[in-house]
Design an enzyme around this catalytic site. Structure first.
Site, short mmCIF file in Angstrom:
data_model
loop_
_atom_site.label_atom_id
_atom_site.label_comp_id
_atom_site.label_asym_id
_atom_site.label_seq_id
_atom_site.Cartn_x
_atom_site.Cartn_y
_atom_site.Cartn_z
N GLU A 282 7.73 0.96 4.95
CA GLU A 282 7.21 -0.09 5.82
C GLU A 282 7.43 -1.42 5.12
OE1 GLU A 282 2.94 0.11 6.35
OE2 GLU A 282 3.00 -1.16 8.13
N HIS B 118 0.83 -1.20 0.00
CA HIS B 118 0.00 0.00 0.00
C HIS B 118 0.86 1.25 0.00
CE1 HIS B 118 0.53 -0.83 4.37
NE2 HIS B 118 0.61 0.48 4.49
N HIS C 287 4.02 7.06 3.91
CA HIS C 287 4.94 5.93 3.73
C HIS C 287 4.45 5.03 2.61
CE1 HIS C 287 2.07 4.11 6.71
NE2 HIS C 287 2.27 3.02 6.01
CO CO Z 1 1.24 1.17 6.31
#
Ligand code: CO
Length: 134
Positions: free
Chosen positions: A130, A7, A79
């Site tokens: 991440e 994502h 992020h």
């Molecule tokens: Co995330």
């Protein structure tokens, strides 16, 4: 080592307005807001054919994205999340190259109930990364 883009997370000052933008203007499928008190955010998931966008809005005073929104009042990309097959192996390999893992360096259970780690943006061309064990 990294696999799919899981994502892209966008911090937003107005969750309803951002949701409407993605749903009505961009024509995407969006979820209802999902409160995630353990992570200090409320999230709207935007489903795309090949990945997801997550609209993050601060929840509570210790929200990790409150300071980000102070610096970026209009919102912005917070992020990006890449999938890895083995998060501990990925962490150890990255640390061996000198990359900094945020926090205590141990994976935490993330927003999707899977282990995640965050990598220092200064080590990844200005982007908070991440890693999520797929
Ligand atoms: Co995330």
């Amino acid at each position: 080592m990294i696999g799919k883009l899981n994502h892209v997370a966008i911090a937003v000052p107005d969750l309803a307005a951002a949701t409407a933008l993605y749903r009505d203007t961009l024509g995407a499928k969006v979820s209802a807001p999902v409160p995630q008190p353990a992570h200090g955010v409320t999230v709207v998931f935007v489903e795309l054919p090949n990945t997801k966008v997550e609209l993050l809005h601060p929840m509570g005073e210790k929200s990790p994205i409150a300071a980000f929104l102070e610096k970026n009042p209009a919102g912005g990309i917070h992020h990006i999340c890449y999938e890895v097959a083995d998060i501990l192996a990925a962490r150890d390999k990255l640390k061996a190259t000198g990359a900094r893992v945020l926090g205590d360096g141990e994976p935490k259970i993330g927003a999707h109930d899977k282990p995640v780690l965050f990598l220092h943006p200064k080590d990844f061309v200005g982007t908070l990364v991440e890693l999520e064990q797929a």
